[in-house]
Scaffold this active site. Structure first.
Site, PDB file in Angstrom:
ATOM      1  N   HIS A  69       0.864  -1.203   0.000  1.00 33.91           N
ATOM      2  CA  HIS A  69       0.000   0.000   0.000  1.00 33.91           C
ATOM      3  C   HIS A  69       0.889   1.237   0.000  1.00 33.91           C
ATOM      4  O   HIS A  69       1.494   1.576   1.017  1.00 33.91           O
ATOM      5  CB  HIS A  69      -0.904   0.019   1.245  1.00 33.91           C
ATOM      6  N   HIS A  78       1.531   5.415  -1.674  1.00 34.86           N
ATOM      7  CA  HIS A  78       1.164   6.602  -2.468  1.00 34.86           C
ATOM      8  C   HIS A  78       2.440   7.201  -3.051  1.00 34.86           C
ATOM      9  O   HIS A  78       3.316   7.623  -2.309  1.00 34.86           O
ATOM     10  CB  HIS A  78       0.476   7.647  -1.595  1.00 34.86           C
ATOM     11  N   LEU A  79       2.521   7.231  -4.376  1.00 33.13           N
ATOM     12  CA  LEU A  79       3.732   7.773  -5.013  1.00 33.13           C
ATOM     13  C   LEU A  79       3.520   9.157  -5.608  1.00 33.13           C
ATOM     14  O   LEU A  79       4.481   9.796  -6.026  1.00 33.13           O
ATOM     15  CB  LEU A  79       4.206   6.837  -6.126  1.00 33.13           C
ATOM     16  N   ARG A  80       2.257   9.613  -5.713  1.00 29.98           N
ATOM     17  CA  ARG A  80       1.956  10.901  -6.372  1.00 29.98           C
ATOM     18  C   ARG A  80       2.439  10.878  -7.822  1.00 29.98           C
ATOM     19  O   ARG A  80       2.568   9.828  -8.426  1.00 29.98           O
ATOM     20  CB  ARG A  80       2.546  12.082  -5.578  1.00 29.98           C
ATOM     21  N   LYS A 108      -9.358  -0.321  -5.908  1.00 21.88           N
ATOM     22  CA  LYS A 108      -9.404   0.328  -4.600  1.00 21.88           C
ATOM     23  C   LYS A 108     -10.744   0.991  -4.344  1.00 21.88           C
ATOM     24  O   LYS A 108     -11.213   1.791  -5.151  1.00 21.88           O
ATOM     25  CB  LYS A 108      -8.279   1.384  -4.521  1.00 21.88           C
ATOM     26  N   HIS A 160     -10.490   1.113   1.831  1.00 15.05           N
ATOM     27  CA  HIS A 160     -10.236   2.089   2.893  1.00 15.05           C
ATOM     28  C   HIS A 160     -11.406   1.915   3.849  1.00 15.05           C
ATOM     29  O   HIS A 160     -12.519   2.359   3.558  1.00 15.05           O
ATOM     30  CB  HIS A 160     -10.168   3.520   2.345  1.00 15.05           C
ATOM     31  N   HIS A 198      -4.578  -0.728   5.845  1.00 12.48           N
ATOM     32  CA  HIS A 198      -4.086   0.053   6.991  1.00 12.48           C
ATOM     33  C   HIS A 198      -4.996  -0.046   8.219  1.00 12.48           C
ATOM     34  O   HIS A 198      -5.543   0.947   8.667  1.00 12.48           O
ATOM     35  CB  HIS A 198      -3.819   1.517   6.610  1.00 12.48           C
ATOM     36  N   LEU A 249      -5.022   9.168   8.003  1.00 13.08           N
ATOM     37  CA  LEU A 249      -6.291   8.449   8.068  1.00 13.08           C
ATOM     38  C   LEU A 249      -6.059   7.001   7.694  1.00 13.08           C
ATOM     39  O   LEU A 249      -5.304   6.746   6.747  1.00 13.08           O
ATOM     40  CB  LEU A 249      -7.329   9.102   7.139  1.00 13.08           C
ATOM     41  N   ASP A 286       1.424   2.637   3.555  1.00 15.81           N
ATOM     42  CA  ASP A 286       0.570   3.810   3.381  1.00 15.81           C
ATOM     43  C   ASP A 286       1.409   5.090   3.444  1.00 15.81           C
ATOM     44  O   ASP A 286       0.928   6.124   3.904  1.00 15.81           O
ATOM     45  CB  ASP A 286      -0.571   3.843   4.411  1.00 15.81           C
ATOM     46  N   HIS A 319       3.000  14.615   1.737  1.00 16.61           N
ATOM     47  CA  HIS A 319       2.375  15.915   1.481  1.00 16.61           C
ATOM     48  C   HIS A 319       3.436  16.982   1.742  1.00 16.61           C
ATOM     49  O   HIS A 319       4.267  16.811   2.634  1.00 16.61           O
ATOM     50  CB  HIS A 319       1.198  16.162   2.441  1.00 16.61           C
TER      51      HIS A 319
HETATM   52  C1  NCD Z   1      -3.580   9.157   2.047  1.00 16.30           C
HETATM   53  C2  NCD Z   1      -3.088  10.202   1.042  1.00 16.30           C
HETATM   54  O1  NCD Z   1      -2.547  11.226   1.459  1.00 16.30           O
HETATM   55  O2  NCD Z   1      -3.217   9.973  -0.167  1.00 16.30           O
HETATM   56  N1  NCD Z   1      -3.566   9.732   3.360  1.00 16.30           N
HETATM   57  C3  NCD Z   1      -3.561   9.059   4.524  1.00 16.30           C
HETATM   58  O3  NCD Z   1      -3.651   9.685   5.582  1.00 16.30           O
HETATM   59  N2  NCD Z   1      -3.374   7.767   4.565  1.00 16.30           N
HETATM   60  C4  NCD Z   1      -4.913   8.658   1.649  1.00 16.30           C
HETATM   61  C5  NCD Z   1      -5.297   7.386   2.327  1.00 16.30           C
HETATM   62  O4  NCD Z   1      -4.690   6.334   2.088  1.00 16.30           O
HETATM   63  O5  NCD Z   1      -6.229   7.401   3.125  1.00 16.30           O
HETATM   64 ZN    ZN Z   2      -3.324   5.105   1.641  1.00 17.33          ZN
END
Ligand code: NCD
Ligand code: ZN
Length: 351
Positions: free
Chosen positions: A17, A19-21, A105, A142, A180, A225, A253, A257
């Site tokens: 899991h 997030h790479l943006r 997802k 989620h 998560h 989250l 996860d 940011h």
């Molecule tokens: C994730 C995100 O920033 O894309 N943020 C997080 O708090 N985990 C989104 C997500 O997986 O809920």
């Molecule tokens: Zn996530």
């Protein structure tokens, strides 16, 4: 393994899991993951979200292009599609046949960062879910209700009864990853369910409880989250992760940011952990006296659940204290990573 272990060699782990943006942000964070993990399940919550196989193929190509030369060929992005009210069974078939999309997802609309395109009502995506069940394409959830009248600390627990159990009843063959997880209730639910549901566990939910959000003042870099929970829940997660149970596995996860998005009157949810992810897990497993179970959690259970081959290469960590960075470059901006300014006790051996 005993308490004097000073070098740890593991089958190269996978992150189930991540997030790479995109764009410059992607180029900043990708090397941290690719140095440690062979594969990662890539979250589709871009703006706009990745909803078609064609978009997933383009995103995958951008990720591979963003890999620095030294890491080319060492990392495989496993793509996902973002389920919406209008995802068609044909799109699910295309995803399965593509060979590059490994899961779909589900974000309940409004549950988290960039989830406004998410599913508004589970009855709307029945045809897509039925097709996933038929083709054995896993659903990643989620697991939080979005009902604003439900207390934020209860949203995962209530999701189990309101959404997950009815979903399992409707699609008993559907393979599900409860993403998560953060509560004892989620741990118990996965343990007591039959074999088609698994859960990922993040490093931050293993390392921190909700006091970390308010330690000496408001700590926006600990906001994610699902939100951090009480200590009893953290203990249940540690127990689950280190238990050897095959349906709990690693998913960071890691969700970067920019500082400006976190240090704000309405800060974004997400914790960045990719810079030391496997090192953080090693520390948690060591403190639990279960370092010998890290490899199964990090490198075996996830691949087996997804029906993918286990990796054949390895990584090594050595016991060495090193200072975690105070901040990292993030495109044109900076981010504050998990553990900023503290010491890590395991270090990746770079070959
Ligand atoms: C994730 C995100 O920033 O894309 N943020 C997080 O708090 N985990 C989104 C997500 O997986 O809920
Ligand atoms: Zn996530």
């Amino acid at each position: 393994m005993n308490t004097h272990t000073t070098r740890l060699t593991l089958t190269r782990p996978d992150d189930w899991h991540l997030h790479l943006r995109d764009g410059a942000a992607l180029r900043s964070v990708l090397p941290d993951t690719a140095r440690r993990f062979a594969r990662a399940i890539i979250m589709p919550n871009l703006r706009p979200p990745v909803v078609t196989t064609a978009q997933a193929a383009d995103y995958r190509a951008r990720i591979l292009t963003a890999l620095p030369d030294a890491l080319t060929g060492q990392f495989e992005p496993l793509m996902t599609l973002y389920l919406t009210d209008t995802t068609t069974p044909d799109e699910i078939t295309r995803a399965r046949e593509s060979g590059i999309v490994q899961a779909i997802k589900l974000y309940p609309a409004g549950a988290t960062t960039h989830s406004d395109a998410g599913v508004t009502d589970m009855t709307r995506c029945g045809a897509a879910l039925a097709q996933m069940e038929k083709l054995d394409l896993p659903l990643l959830v989620h697991g939080e209700v979005t009902d604003p009248t439900v207390d934020i600390f209860d949203r995962e627990k209530i999701f189990i009864d309101r959404v997950l159990i009815p979903l399992q009843q409707r699609f008993p063959g559907l393979r599900i990853v409860f993403e998560h997880i953060t509560t004892r209730e989620a741990v118990e639910f996965v343990q007591s369910s039959p074999g088609r549901i698994a859960a990922t566990i993040t490093p931050h939910h293993l390392m921190l409880n909700r006091n970390a959000l308010f330690a000496g003042g408001l700590r926006p870099h600990h906001y994610c989250l699902p939100v951090l929970k009480r200590e009893v829940h953290r203990q249940a997660l540690i127990q689950a992760a280190t238990s050897g149970h095959a349906r709990f596995f690693l998913g960071t996860d890691s969700a970067p940011h920019p500082v400006s998005g976190k240090e704000s009157a309405c800060g974004c949810a997400g914790i960045y952990s990719a810079h030391a992810a496997i090192e953080f897990y090693a520390e948690v497993f060591e403190q639990a006296g279960k370092l010998d179970r890290l490899e199964a959690f990090a490198s075996v259970h996830g691949a087996d659940f997804y029906g993918l081959p286990r990796n054949t290469t390895t990584i090594s960590l050595i016991r060495q204290n090193w200072p975690l960075p105070q901040q990292l470059a993030f495109g044109e901006e900076t981010l504050i990573p998990l553990g900023a300014g503290q010491e890590a006790h395991w270090k990746l051996v770079e070959d």
